[in-house]
Design an enzyme around this catalytic site. Sequence first.
Site, PDB file in Angstrom:
ATOM      1  N   LYS A 285       0.853  -1.189   0.000  1.00  0.00           N
ATOM      2  CA  LYS A 285       0.000   0.000   0.000  1.00  0.00           C
ATOM      3  C   LYS A 285       0.896   1.248   0.000  1.00  0.00           C
ATOM      4  CE  LYS A 285      -4.084   0.210   2.151  1.00  0.00           C
ATOM      5  NZ  LYS A 285      -5.176   0.371   3.137  1.00  0.00           N
ATOM      6  N   GLU A 370     -18.001  -5.901  11.630  1.00  0.00           N
ATOM      7  CA  GLU A 370     -18.929  -5.150  12.496  1.00  0.00           C
ATOM      8  C   GLU A 370     -19.912  -6.079  13.204  1.00  0.00           C
ATOM      9  OE1 GLU A 370     -18.090  -4.243   9.455  1.00  0.00           O
ATOM     10  OE2 GLU A 370     -17.257  -2.238   9.657  1.00  0.00           O
ATOM     11  N   ARG A 398     -24.730  -2.855   8.774  1.00  0.00           N
ATOM     12  CA  ARG A 398     -24.364  -4.261   8.581  1.00  0.00           C
ATOM     13  C   ARG A 398     -24.603  -5.087   9.831  1.00  0.00           C
ATOM     14  NH1 ARG A 398     -19.271  -5.788   5.201  1.00  0.00           N
ATOM     15  NH2 ARG A 398     -20.788  -5.396   3.538  1.00  0.00           N
TER      16      ARG A 398
END
Length: 649
Positions: A285, A370, A398
Amino acid sequence: MVQLLNEISSPEDLHNLSEGELERLASEIRTFLIEQVSQTGGHLGPNLGVVELTLALHRVFDSPKDSIVWDTGHQSYVHKIVTGRRDMFATLRTKGGLSGYPSRAESAHDLVENSHASTALAYADGLSKAYALRGEVDRCTVAVIGDGALTGGMAWEALNNIASAGNSRPLVIVVNDNGRSYSPTVGGLARHLSALRTLPAYERFLAAGKEILDRTPVVGNPVYGALHGVKQGLKDIVAPQALFEDLGIKYVGPVDGHDVTELENSLRLAKGFGSPVIVHCITEKGRGYSPAERDEAERFHAVGKIDSRTGEASSDGSQSWTSVFSAEIAEIGAENPDVTAITAAMQGPVGLSEFGKRHPDRFFDVGIAEQHAVTSAAGMAMAGLHPVVAVYSTFLNRAFDQLLMDVALHRCGVTFVLDRAGITGSDGASHNGMWDLSLLNMVPHLRVAVPRDAGTLREELREAVDVTDAPTALRFPKGPVEPAVPALERRHGVDVLYESERRTVLIVGVGAMAGPCVRVAHRLADDGVGATVIDPRWVKPVPEGLIRLARGYRHVVTVEDSGRMGGVGTAVTQALRDARVSVPVDVIGIPQRFLDHGSRGELLAELGLAEDALHKAVYSAVDLGPGKNGGFRRGGGTPSNLVPIADNA
Ligand SMILES: Cc1ncc(C[n+]2csc(CCOP(=O)(O)OP(=O)(O)O)c2C)c(N)n1
Ligand SMILES: CC(=O)[C@@H](O)[C@H](O)COP(=O)(O)O
Ligand SMILES: [Mg+2]
C-alpha cells in the site's frame, strides 16, 4: 518521451505493450495518481498499491464481457484510468465529477458501487453462477478483495458457497494482500497471510516459481503441477493455500503483486482452470511514494489535499467531532476500568487511537467485522464490562440484527458511537450515515443521544456510559465540530437554545442542526415570527420535556441530518399524537434516496438543510394564515417579500 499514459483510453490499448512499456506506464500512472489525488484528496495509498495488478487484470481478462468486481471499490482509480476516465480525475469526489468508487453511470466496466467491504466474493458467486446457468461459459468473473476485506464475515460465507456450489464456472478471486486495512490487518487469517510473506521458503518459492513460469510462457496444468509441488513444501509450514484448498478452492501464489509478467502468468493460469481459484498477490500500500511508504499508521489510506512533494496535509486546525470523542473516551477509560473500546479495523478514523495507547488491554480491533464487534460487545456486557463500539454510522447498518437481537433483546449495556453520521458526501451514497436514526428508532430499550457541540458530546457520552441496563448510542457527523451552542436553560431535560415571547413555532434542532436552527430563529424574529429552539439531547425515547413544551405552540418543526422516514421527526410526530397533543409537525430531514457524491455542505444545501433553505422551509411549514396568528401567509415567495401581518401569537 511521449507519455504512454496519454495513449491509454481503453484496456485494448494495453495489449500490445512490451514488459518495459508496462513498467514505464506503471510509473507514469503512479506519478499521475500522486499529482491528481494530492489535489483532490482520496484513497492514494490503496491505489498506488494496485497499479501493476490492475494493468495485468485488464490484459488477461476482457472487461466488461468478463466481470471485474472491486471489493469496497476505493482502489479502483487505476481501473478508471485504463477504462477511459483519465481526464476526469481533476473532478475526483466532487459534485458532478468522477466518483471515488466504481460507478455504473460512468462506465460499463463498473459493476459494484457499494463501498461497504467484504461483498465482492458474494457478488462474484452470484455472477459466475448466472453466467454458468445461462451457458455463457466464456465469461469469467474476477473478484479483487483486500486482505482487510477478507476478514469480513460475508467473505467467508461466500467462500463457503463458492467452494461447495460445483466448480464448472470460471471464477478468479484475487486477494490483494498488502497486510493492511488502515492499520495492519488483524486476526488469524492475517497471521497466515503475513507469515507466508515473510518465510525464507517463500523467497525460494518465488524464485523457483518465476523461473518455471518464465521458461514456460504458455501456462497450464503442467506448470501448475510444478508450482503446486513447490508449494507443498510450504504447506507443512503455514500457508493460506491449505486454508483455501481444504475448502475446495484452488490456490495460486503468493505472487509478486508488482511484477506484471508474473501477475499475468498467474492470472492466465487461474483463468485457464475454468473453476474457482484464488490468486494471492502480495502488494504494498502506498508503493512508489515515499511519504506514503513511511506512513506506518495508515500508508495514506485516505488523504485530504496534501503537498505532493512532502505528503504534508493542509489543516485549518479546527477540532473535529472525532477528536473530541477520542480525548473524552480515553479519559473515561482511565476513570472506569470496566470500559472497553472496540473498532472494526478503523482505530484511527473512529478516534480510538488514544484509548488504545492508554488502555491497550481494553482495546480491541476485530478487523472489518462489524457483526462480530457488536455481538462480542454483547458478550462483554453480559460479563459486566461496558464496551464502547465506535463505528461509522453507515457501517452499523451491517450489524443491525446483532444490535437488535444480541444487544437490545438482552438489555446489554453497550454504547455505540456512530461517527460520520448524516451526510458525509464525498464518499458517495453508501457512505452517508443517513439511515441510523431510522434504524435505531426501531430498537426496543435502546436510548439515543445526538450531541450538538463538543460540550454536549462529552456530556452525553458520559451519560451513555453510565447506563448499564440498556444499550445507548450517540451519533455525530464528519468534519469540524459545530461551534458551541449554549443553552438558555435545561427545561424538563431538554435544552432551550432560543426563546421568543411569541410562542408560534417550536423548532426541534437535532444534533449538529441545532446551531443552524438558532440562527434561523434569529432571522424569523427579524421577520416577526416567534420561534423557540430546543435541543432534545436524547432523541430516543422522545423526551417528555419536548412533549410538554410542544403543548404551548401552534406548530412544531423538527430539523435533522438524518432520514425523514423513521427519524427523529417521525418519532416526535408519533409521540405527540400518542400524548394527544394536537399540534401540526413538519419534519425537515434527508429524503430516502441514494445521494450522488458531493461535499457535505453542497448536499445539505441541495437537501434544504442549510441555513437559508431552513429559514424558507420553516416559513412554508408554519401556518400563519391571515387573522389566525399573524406572521406570514403559508408557502410561496421568500420571507423578505411576504407582506407581514401582526403576529398576535
Ligand atoms: C463494512 C465496512 N467497514 C469498514 C469500511 C471502511 N474501510 C474502507 S477501506 C478499509 C480497509 C480495507 O482494507 P483492504 O480490504 O485490505 O483494502 P486495502 O485498502 O488494503 O487495499 C476499511 C476498513 C468499509 N468500507 N466497509
Ligand atoms: C473506503 C472507506 O470506507 C474509507 O476509507 C472511507 O472512505 C474513509 O472515510 P473518511 O475519509 O470519512 O474517514
Ligand atoms: Mg489491505
